[in-house]
Scaffold this motif. Structure first.
Motif, PDB file in Angstrom:
ATOM      1  N   GLY A 265      -9.527 -31.851   4.507  1.00  0.00           N
ATOM      2  CA  GLY A 265     -10.118 -30.734   3.772  1.00  0.00           C
ATOM      3  C   GLY A 265      -9.734 -29.364   4.262  1.00  0.00           C
ATOM      4  N   ALA A 266      -8.610 -29.257   4.980  1.00  0.00           N
ATOM      5  CA  ALA A 266      -8.160 -27.943   5.432  1.00  0.00           C
ATOM      6  C   ALA A 266      -7.741 -27.094   4.235  1.00  0.00           C
ATOM      7  N   PRO A 267      -7.868 -25.774   4.333  1.00  0.00           N
ATOM      8  CA  PRO A 267      -7.462 -24.905   3.225  1.00  0.00           C
ATOM      9  C   PRO A 267      -5.956 -24.879   3.045  1.00  0.00           C
ATOM     10  N   ASN A 268      -5.526 -24.424   1.891  1.00  0.00           N
ATOM     11  CA  ASN A 268      -4.103 -24.278   1.587  1.00  0.00           C
ATOM     12  C   ASN A 268      -3.611 -22.959   2.175  1.00  0.00           C
ATOM     13  N   LYS A 269      -3.187 -23.008   3.408  1.00  0.00           N
ATOM     14  CA  LYS A 269      -2.678 -21.880   4.195  1.00  0.00           C
ATOM     15  C   LYS A 269      -3.758 -20.873   4.590  1.00  0.00           C
ATOM     16  N   TRP A 270      -4.594 -20.436   3.663  1.00  0.00           N
ATOM     17  CA  TRP A 270      -5.677 -19.506   3.992  1.00  0.00           C
ATOM     18  C   TRP A 270      -6.962 -19.953   3.308  1.00  0.00           C
ATOM     19  N   ARG A 271      -8.087 -19.778   3.999  1.00  0.00           N
ATOM     20  CA  ARG A 271      -9.398 -19.997   3.398  1.00  0.00           C
ATOM     21  C   ARG A 271     -10.043 -18.641   3.136  1.00  0.00           C
ATOM     22  N   GLN A 272     -10.504 -18.448   1.911  1.00  0.00           N
ATOM     23  CA  GLN A 272     -11.227 -17.225   1.576  1.00  0.00           C
ATOM     24  C   GLN A 272     -12.711 -17.481   1.766  1.00  0.00           C
ATOM     25  N   THR A 279      -9.303 -16.982   6.686  1.00  0.00           N
ATOM     26  CA  THR A 279      -9.079 -17.783   7.901  1.00  0.00           C
ATOM     27  C   THR A 279      -7.819 -18.610   7.722  1.00  0.00           C
ATOM     28  N   TRP A 280      -6.932 -18.538   8.685  1.00  0.00           N
ATOM     29  CA  TRP A 280      -5.668 -19.291   8.659  1.00  0.00           C
ATOM     30  C   TRP A 280      -5.950 -20.778   8.820  1.00  0.00           C
ATOM     31  N   PHE A 281      -5.282 -21.618   8.045  1.00  0.00           N
ATOM     32  CA  PHE A 281      -5.633 -23.034   7.960  1.00  0.00           C
ATOM     33  C   PHE A 281      -5.513 -23.767   9.287  1.00  0.00           C
ATOM     34  N   GLN A 282      -4.582 -23.364  10.131  1.00  0.00           N
ATOM     35  CA  GLN A 282      -4.389 -24.100  11.383  1.00  0.00           C
ATOM     36  C   GLN A 282      -5.448 -23.786  12.433  1.00  0.00           C
ATOM     37  N   TYR A 287      -8.230 -28.657  10.329  1.00  0.00           N
ATOM     38  CA  TYR A 287      -6.857 -28.899  10.785  1.00  0.00           C
ATOM     39  C   TYR A 287      -6.866 -29.513  12.181  1.00  0.00           C
ATOM     40  N   THR A 288      -7.755 -29.047  13.052  1.00  0.00           N
ATOM     41  CA  THR A 288      -7.839 -29.609  14.402  1.00  0.00           C
ATOM     42  C   THR A 288      -8.176 -31.091  14.344  1.00  0.00           C
ATOM     43  N   GLU A 289      -9.085 -31.467  13.439  1.00  0.00           N
ATOM     44  CA  GLU A 289      -9.422 -32.878  13.270  1.00  0.00           C
ATOM     45  C   GLU A 289      -8.233 -33.680  12.758  1.00  0.00           C
ATOM     46  N   ALA A 290      -7.461 -33.084  11.857  1.00  0.00           N
ATOM     47  CA  ALA A 290      -6.267 -33.752  11.344  1.00  0.00           C
ATOM     48  C   ALA A 290      -5.241 -33.945  12.459  1.00  0.00           C
ATOM     49  N   LEU A 291      -5.074 -32.924  13.283  1.00  0.00           N
ATOM     50  CA  LEU A 291      -4.138 -33.021  14.400  1.00  0.00           C
ATOM     51  C   LEU A 291      -4.584 -34.099  15.384  1.00  0.00           C
ATOM     52  N   ASN A 292      -5.875 -34.181  15.616  1.00  0.00           N
ATOM     53  CA  ASN A 292      -6.407 -35.224  16.487  1.00  0.00           C
ATOM     54  C   ASN A 292      -6.137 -36.609  15.905  1.00  0.00           C
ATOM     55  N   PHE A 293      -6.219 -36.726  14.567  1.00  0.00           N
ATOM     56  CA  PHE A 293      -5.928 -38.008  13.919  1.00  0.00           C
ATOM     57  C   PHE A 293      -4.447 -38.357  14.067  1.00  0.00           C
ATOM     58  N   VAL A 294      -3.570 -37.369  13.938  1.00  0.00           N
ATOM     59  CA  VAL A 294      -2.135 -37.621  14.140  1.00  0.00           C
ATOM     60  C   VAL A 294      -1.886 -38.087  15.567  1.00  0.00           C
ATOM     61  N   PHE A 519      -4.908 -21.325  21.653  1.00  0.00           N
ATOM     62  CA  PHE A 519      -3.654 -20.784  21.126  1.00  0.00           C
ATOM     63  C   PHE A 519      -3.926 -19.841  19.962  1.00  0.00           C
ATOM     64  N   TRP A 520      -4.833 -20.237  19.054  1.00  0.00           N
ATOM     65  CA  TRP A 520      -5.134 -19.417  17.886  1.00  0.00           C
ATOM     66  C   TRP A 520      -6.019 -18.235  18.233  1.00  0.00           C
ATOM     67  N   ALA A 521      -6.855 -18.395  19.221  1.00  0.00           N
ATOM     68  CA  ALA A 521      -7.641 -17.248  19.682  1.00  0.00           C
ATOM     69  C   ALA A 521      -6.717 -16.160  20.224  1.00  0.00           C
ATOM     70  N   GLU A 522      -5.665 -16.575  20.900  1.00  0.00           N
ATOM     71  CA  GLU A 522      -4.683 -15.619  21.427  1.00  0.00           C
ATOM     72  C   GLU A 522      -3.906 -14.966  20.295  1.00  0.00           C
ATOM     73  N   TRP A 523      -3.561 -15.757  19.273  1.00  0.00           N
ATOM     74  CA  TRP A 523      -2.761 -15.211  18.171  1.00  0.00           C
ATOM     75  C   TRP A 523      -3.562 -14.242  17.296  1.00  0.00           C
ATOM     76  N   LYS A 524      -4.872 -14.337  17.320  1.00  0.00           N
ATOM     77  CA  LYS A 524      -5.673 -13.372  16.565  1.00  0.00           C
ATOM     78  C   LYS A 524      -5.351 -11.944  17.000  1.00  0.00           C
ATOM     79  N   ASN A 525      -5.116 -11.782  18.273  1.00  0.00           N
ATOM     80  CA  ASN A 525      -4.816 -10.454  18.810  1.00  0.00           C
ATOM     81  C   ASN A 525      -3.342 -10.098  18.732  1.00  0.00           C
ATOM     82  N   LYS A 526      -2.516 -11.058  18.349  1.00  0.00           N
ATOM     83  CA  LYS A 526      -1.069 -10.817  18.290  1.00  0.00           C
ATOM     84  C   LYS A 526      -0.569 -10.638  16.866  1.00  0.00           C
TER      85      LYS A 526
END
Length: 542
Positions: A265-272, A279-282, A287-294, A519-526
């Motif tokens: 149920g992750a958004p398509n690139k961005w969630r409004q 919010t960026w989908f990753q 998405y984190t749950e999907a990555l954990n499943f992978v 990683f994404w917390a860091e990218w918020k500022n970048k």
């Protein structure tokens, strides 16, 4: 399309005008672009009505379906569009290059049909970015120039403003009706050619649907098919078919995460969000749950070992060494599988839900870029638009058959079912040139029986159409398609590359899943937070 271009998340399309028009642009892009691009009046949509499909399309992205080849073709361009002058075109081909213009009889006929002396500069994948940069650096801009969404080309916005024709007045609103084949493109197609409140070129339509798993039915037969109703069932099926010299899945982990994120149920690139923020989908929990499943799939040993080349993965799937590969869309899943093995009707995995929640299939942008027009006087610009209008001729027209197959008797013949088949000469002279021309612009995508190899062509159309119907039930759009972010053009390339590397490291065991959120917390500022704010501003000003 190559899998490098359309499957790798490191080059994935994330927005309409933003991604397609401005990927990698420098900070010199106009700061007012967000608002301006949102307000442009898009061309009127006038579907082509002279050819009736067997399976009707709809506004949600369902493709038109043609089960047979028309017995009679219709004409869509009554007059030769060119003025006899020389025009240059920079585009990309996805197959072997055609015979050179001087020794290519079909190319000469194309020139006559278009009414121009066409010089085509044909780039390849990989390598188009370098070809593009070299041509631009030479100073003599081509008359027509294909601009892709995702190959890291820099400073596109500045180039458009300085060297290309603003075609807004020629195609905005009902003005596009002067070019009927271009008018058959939807507003969603045209959004990808908008920069700074102006329309810069003719779109290059592509299927509306996004990534899916396609599977070898012989491999999945022992598990009662590829379809699943939950992650647990999918994992169990993957384990069941893995063994001996067979592994369930290809080892491109970022694509697996992308497809699985739809299930979670992750958004398509961005969630409004409700407050309008994005919010960026990753960075989402889904998405984190999907990555954990992978990661669970990896630990279960169901990914093919090593890192085979993309074409090799398709071959191994046809041979049964790999059970399923990620394809750009349902059409490619069936078609590319048929190319490897005409007897293989690839199954298409419809995203399953998790914990009682519905999945969210991710629509593709719907184009692979657009072709910009070099600055010139009105007569010259309109002539070039006329050429693009010819190239956008839809299925069922004489122009489309000529461009795709050439001349009957020399370049192609009709088979027993009435489908055109290229001769040896057609493959040498027509195929490569058509690849480049259709990259520049083409008609809206349709499921056409003659595009499938093998003998079950009509059934392939029906099956893919049925898969699209199922995907529509949960498909969601990217909310920032057609909007502009200056920060996106500056930061997305590096951000997505770093994200892909981290996905590979986590799934391979070199890093831990706990490193994903930081990683994404860091990218918020970048740059990520700035992207979100700018896209939000563009949406709110629309």
């Amino acid at each position: 399309m190559s899998r490098r271009t359309f499957l790798s998340l490191s080059t994935a399309v994330v927005a309409g005008a933003a991604a397609t028009s401005l990927t990698g642009c420098g900070s010199g892009a106009k700061k007012t672009g967000e608002a301006a691009s949102a307000k442009v009046k898009l061309p009127s949509y006038v579907p082509f009505s002279k050819v009736k499909p067997d399976l009707p399309p709809n506004a949600k992205g369902l493709s038109a379906g043609f089960l047979s080849y028309p017995k009679e073709l219709v004409r869509s361009v009554p007059k030769t569009p060119g003025d006899g002058s020389k025009i240059t075109m920079l585009t990309e081909i996805w197959t072997q290059p055609p015979a050179p213009a001087g020794s290519n009889a079909h190319w000469k006929k194309v020139n006559k049909e278009l009414g121009v002396d066409l010089e085509a500069i044909l780039g390849t994948d990989p390598g188009y970015e370098e070809k593009f940069s070299a041509v631009i650096a030479g100073g003599d801009l081509p008359d027509l120039m294909w601009i892709p969404p995702n190959q890291g080309i820099q400073h596109i916005a500045e180039l458009l403003e300085a060297k290309c024709a603003d075609i807004t007045e020629y195609v905005s609103g009902d003005a596009v009706k002067d070019y009927p084949n271009l008018a058959a493109m939807t507003p969603a197609h045209w959004k990808t050619a908008v920069v700074n409140g102006k329309i810069w070129g003719a779109p290059s339509p592509y299927p509306a649907f996004g990534q899916v798993y396609g599977g070898n039915p012989k491999v999945w037969e022992k598990a009662d098919g590829l379809s699943a109703s939950s992650p647990e069932e999918f994992l169990a099926k993957c384990k069941e078919v893995t063994g001996g010299k067979t592994w369930a899945l290809e080892p491109i982990y970022v694509n697996a995460a992308s497809v699985m994120s739809q299930c979670f149920g992750a958004p398509n690139k961005w969630r409004q969000n409700k407050d309008g923020s994005l919010t960026w989908f990753q960075e989402t929990d889904e998405y984190t749950e999907a990555l954990n499943f992978v990661l669970k799939l990896k630990k279960a040993g169901v990914f093919y070992p090593g890192n085979p080349k993309m074409a090799d993965a398709y071959t191994k799937m046809a041979q049964g060494a790999i059970g399923a590969c990620v394809f750009a869309n349902p059409f490619n899943a069936r078609k590319d599988s048929r190319v490897q093995d005409p007897g293989q009707a690839a199954e298409i995995l419809i995203p399953f839900g998790v914990g009682g929640n519905k999945p969210k299939h991710h629509y593709h942008l719907g184009t692979i870029g657009y072709t910009a027009v070099k600055k010139g006087d009105e007569k010259r610009v309109r002539m070039l638009l006329g050429v693009l209008n010819y190239l956008a001729a839809p299925f069922g027209t004489t122009e489309r058959e000529f461009l795709e197959f050439g001349t009957e008797g020399t370049d192609f013949t009709y088979d027993k079912n009435g489908f055109p088949e290229r001769s040896k000469q057609g493959k040498q002279q027509v195929e490569g040139l058509f690849s480049g021309l259709t990259t520049a612009t083409t008609s809206p995508f349709a499921l056409v029986a003659s595009t499938f190899p093998g003998t079950e062509r009509a059934q392939d159309v029906k099956d893919v159409y049925a898969a699209e119907q199922k995907l529509i039930e949960t498909a969601i759009q990217n909310p920032v398609v057609g909007h502009y972010s200056d920060a996106y053009t500056q930061h997305y390339g590096r951000m997505s590359t770093e994200a892909t590397d981290l996905v590979n490291d986590i799934v391979s065991g070199r890093k831990k899943l706990s490193e994903w959120k930081p990683f994404w917390a860091e990218w918020k500022n970048k740059g990520l937070e700035q992207m979100a704010r700018e896209f939000q501003k563009s949406i709110e000003s629309a």
